[in-house]
Design a protein around this motif. Sequence first.
Motif, PDB file in Angstrom:
ATOM      1  N   SER A  72      38.155  17.296   0.881  1.00 39.59           N
ATOM      2  CA  SER A  72      38.095  18.607   0.238  1.00 39.59           C
ATOM      3  C   SER A  72      36.703  19.220   0.363  1.00 39.59           C
ATOM      4  O   SER A  72      36.546  20.437   0.523  1.00 39.59           O
ATOM      5  CB  SER A  72      38.498  18.479  -1.235  1.00 39.59           C
ATOM      6  OG  SER A  72      37.599  17.627  -1.939  1.00 39.59           O
ATOM      7  N   SER A  75      36.290  20.481   3.837  1.00 35.84           N
ATOM      8  CA  SER A  75      37.061  21.718   3.966  1.00 35.84           C
ATOM      9  C   SER A  75      36.292  22.893   3.368  1.00 35.84           C
ATOM     10  O   SER A  75      36.298  23.997   3.901  1.00 35.84           O
ATOM     11  CB  SER A  75      38.425  21.551   3.292  1.00 35.84           C
ATOM     12  OG  SER A  75      39.198  22.726   3.440  1.00 35.84           O
ATOM     13  N   ARG A  76      35.629  22.623   2.227  1.00 32.69           N
ATOM     14  CA  ARG A  76      34.856  23.694   1.606  1.00 32.69           C
ATOM     15  C   ARG A  76      33.703  24.138   2.520  1.00 32.69           C
ATOM     16  O   ARG A  76      33.423  25.333   2.671  1.00 32.69           O
ATOM     17  CB  ARG A  76      34.291  23.218   0.273  1.00 32.69           C
ATOM     18  CG  ARG A  76      33.593  24.313  -0.532  1.00 32.69           C
ATOM     19  CD  ARG A  76      32.771  23.741  -1.654  1.00 32.69           C
ATOM     20  NE  ARG A  76      31.663  22.936  -1.161  1.00 32.69           N
ATOM     21  CZ  ARG A  76      30.520  23.463  -0.678  1.00 32.69           C
ATOM     22  NH1 ARG A  76      30.370  24.779  -0.595  1.00 32.69           N
ATOM     23  NH2 ARG A  76      29.572  22.667  -0.258  1.00 32.69           N
ATOM     24  N   ILE A  78      33.607  23.942   5.773  1.00 32.68           N
ATOM     25  CA  ILE A  78      34.173  24.682   6.902  1.00 32.68           C
ATOM     26  C   ILE A  78      34.534  26.101   6.494  1.00 32.68           C
ATOM     27  O   ILE A  78      34.255  27.074   7.203  1.00 32.68           O
ATOM     28  CB  ILE A  78      35.398  23.935   7.452  1.00 32.68           C
ATOM     29  CG1 ILE A  78      34.968  22.582   8.055  1.00 32.68           C
ATOM     30  CG2 ILE A  78      36.123  24.770   8.497  1.00 32.68           C
ATOM     31  CD1 ILE A  78      36.124  21.677   8.428  1.00 32.68           C
ATOM     32  N   ASP A  79      35.131  26.234   5.303  1.00 31.45           N
ATOM     33  CA  ASP A  79      35.548  27.568   4.856  1.00 31.45           C
ATOM     34  C   ASP A  79      34.354  28.480   4.567  1.00 31.45           C
ATOM     35  O   ASP A  79      34.437  29.699   4.728  1.00 31.45           O
ATOM     36  CB  ASP A  79      36.403  27.434   3.590  1.00 31.45           C
ATOM     37  CG  ASP A  79      37.755  26.778   3.873  1.00 31.45           C
ATOM     38  OD1 ASP A  79      38.166  26.783   5.058  1.00 31.45           O
ATOM     39  OD2 ASP A  79      38.369  26.253   2.921  1.00 31.45           O
ATOM     40  N   SER A  80      33.235  27.892   4.127  1.00 31.13           N
ATOM     41  CA  SER A  80      32.071  28.717   3.792  1.00 31.13           C
ATOM     42  C   SER A  80      31.182  29.012   4.994  1.00 31.13           C
ATOM     43  O   SER A  80      30.277  29.832   4.914  1.00 31.13           O
ATOM     44  CB  SER A  80      31.233  28.016   2.716  1.00 31.13           C
ATOM     45  OG  SER A  80      30.698  26.791   3.202  1.00 31.13           O
ATOM     46  N   THR A 100      34.779  33.426  13.118  1.00 33.11           N
ATOM     47  CA  THR A 100      36.022  32.712  12.790  1.00 33.11           C
ATOM     48  C   THR A 100      35.862  31.229  13.074  1.00 33.11           C
ATOM     49  O   THR A 100      35.018  30.826  13.898  1.00 33.11           O
ATOM     50  CB  THR A 100      37.204  33.255  13.606  1.00 33.11           C
ATOM     51  OG1 THR A 100      36.917  33.112  15.003  1.00 33.11           O
ATOM     52  CG2 THR A 100      37.462  34.719  13.279  1.00 33.11           C
ATOM     53  N   ARG A 103      39.979  24.955  13.753  1.00 41.18           N
ATOM     54  CA  ARG A 103      40.021  23.511  13.508  1.00 41.18           C
ATOM     55  C   ARG A 103      40.856  22.843  14.593  1.00 41.18           C
ATOM     56  O   ARG A 103      41.949  23.291  14.912  1.00 41.18           O
ATOM     57  CB  ARG A 103      40.628  23.229  12.131  1.00 41.18           C
ATOM     58  CG  ARG A 103      39.779  23.689  10.949  1.00 41.18           C
ATOM     59  CD  ARG A 103      40.546  23.471   9.649  1.00 41.18           C
ATOM     60  NE  ARG A 103      39.721  23.624   8.472  1.00 41.18           N
ATOM     61  CZ  ARG A 103      39.476  24.794   7.889  1.00 41.18           C
ATOM     62  NH1 ARG A 103      39.991  25.904   8.385  1.00 41.18           N
ATOM     63  NH2 ARG A 103      38.724  24.840   6.797  1.00 41.18           N
ATOM     64  N   HIS A 108      41.093  17.507  11.114  1.00 42.15           N
ATOM     65  CA  HIS A 108      40.149  18.630  11.304  1.00 42.15           C
ATOM     66  C   HIS A 108      38.724  18.125  11.514  1.00 42.15           C
ATOM     67  O   HIS A 108      37.775  18.676  10.986  1.00 42.15           O
ATOM     68  CB  HIS A 108      40.206  19.577  10.101  1.00 42.15           C
ATOM     69  CG  HIS A 108      41.587  20.060   9.771  1.00 42.15           C
ATOM     70  ND1 HIS A 108      42.358  20.733  10.686  1.00 42.15           N
ATOM     71  CD2 HIS A 108      42.314  19.979   8.626  1.00 42.15           C
ATOM     72  CE1 HIS A 108      43.529  21.046  10.118  1.00 42.15           C
ATOM     73  NE2 HIS A 108      43.526  20.590   8.877  1.00 42.15           N
TER      74      HIS A 108
END
Length: 604
Positions: A72, A75-76, A78-80, A100, A103, A108
């Motif tokens: 998690s 993932s955070r 990567i998203d930020s 953009t 993954r 990922h």
Amino acid sequence: MRGRGAALALLLVGLQGCAILHRPPPAPAAAASAPAAIDVRIDAPTRLATLLEAHLDLIRLGRLARDDLDASEWSRLIDSAPAQARALLETEGYFSARVTVERRGGGHRSVVLHVDPGARARIAAVTIEVQGALERDAAAGDAHARATLAQLHERWPLPVGADFRNAAWSAAKAEALARLHAAGYANASWSGTDASVDAAADTVRIYAVADSGPLYRLGELQIEGLAGQDLATVENLAQARRGAPVTESMMADFQERLLKSGLFDQVSVTLDPDPARAAQAQVQVKLREAALQSYTVGIGVSANTGPRASVNHVYRRLFGSAATLSDKIEYGQLHKLWNSEIAGHPGPDLYHRLIGVTVEQLVSSTDVVLSQRLRVGRSREGERIDRQYYVETERSLRHTDDNVINTKAIATSLNYAGIWRDLDSVVLPTRGYTLSGQLGAGHAHGDNAASGPYARLYVRLTGYLPLGRHWYGQGRIEYGQVYMRHHMIVPESQLFRAGGDDSVRGYDYRGLGPIVDGSVDGGNVLATTSLELARPISAALPTVWGAVFVDAGNAANSVAELHPVVGAGIGVRWRSPAGPLRIDWGYGLKTHSSHINFSVGIAF
């Protein structure tokens, strides 16, 4: 029995527990593999990819096998990443970038960051305003304030149309503020700055307001360390009247003049920044005077004049007056010299009054010249221009090696000499030029010759120019001429010869000129030129240069009789802190002979 059985049971349990605690541990199971680092790639222009790789959290943490970050948390990150990337790109002026994340792979663990930076923003408008004394003085028509304000606008580093970058914006503000400080507004600061971005149009509008604070004007000099020298000398070297703006250039020039005067070993010139005293600012001058007398002994050797030894003596307070006595004695194989000069300390116009005596003997390949000169005049040394006016009386005696020619000449003349220079370094120049010139007129007479007026002109231009990244060019043009009637003679030092180091290499020193009775004589006309290319021999020895050169020129009795000869060769230069030391091998195309030209000196 029942109690004894219970006790036995407890003992067996205890023994069994002890056995378990000391039992060799079971063979370990196969260790779990360490978490693999995330593979992060950036699809962006190279210069921007380097920026993102250096600062993105995803890049820095993704390259480490971090087992304390769960899925998690990855993932955070990567998203930020896109938002953080866009913030970084904005510092380079890209306000409409699209970022953009793609993954790839199981879990990922492979990520591609696609970056389309868009257009870099450009400056659409610049508004610079000032408040405080600068604004008031400029409105009142003060020349210094108006010039400062004009420079602030004209030299703003981010003009309309320039690319916008945060670093350039910060540098521009710092440079503009430094310019105000240098102009005498020592407390200037920004009261407000703004860079308004229009991301849709990719433009930036700049707005800055400076509070100049007060203008510091010279009130008095606070001088420390003055013991033997005169206060008036220091004040003359300041070259600033009371009430003048205390600019950085004024203080720097003042400090440089104090050092160049030769009267002080250490000098510091600073401004008292107290704003309450700005209208009558104090400039603090801390001095350490040079020794009243000093001696310098030197030995050296030159290809022109051979080995030599010299003694210099300087007395900086002659008979307790504001004057310096300088004596130099040089004894060499081909050159002997005694020069004595008394120079007054700089006056209000920075000129030195001077009187000097010189006795010199110069031996060349065919003759010996003894010159005696008395000179009275005044001189001034500046940052870019040196000038001297003087009246001179000279007597010269010349005889050839076989005593076939013996001549005596006497002349009295009024002269001007000047040097103009614009160089990146006075000691080791690579760009710029120097122009030296002499102009004199007087009356001459001599043995078995007519007497009458004469005039003398001499000009020498030397230029330096970098050629690419590693090559450096140097060129020289030299011309001189004496104007006089036929059957007149002037002292030998007023005439010209060529050849040797710093003239036409590959020929004897003073070995080029008109031939009279088999001996080289001084000519009425001189013309020489030189072209040289040099570069460092290797990156490991950046101060050692190799050079190739071509020289040409000659001396003659008239322009019509001037027939230039050519010399060419190679050389090595060591660019020492004291200046370039040279060794040249030159080949004379006319004489088919070669000469080594070098100049090496040691002072202690």
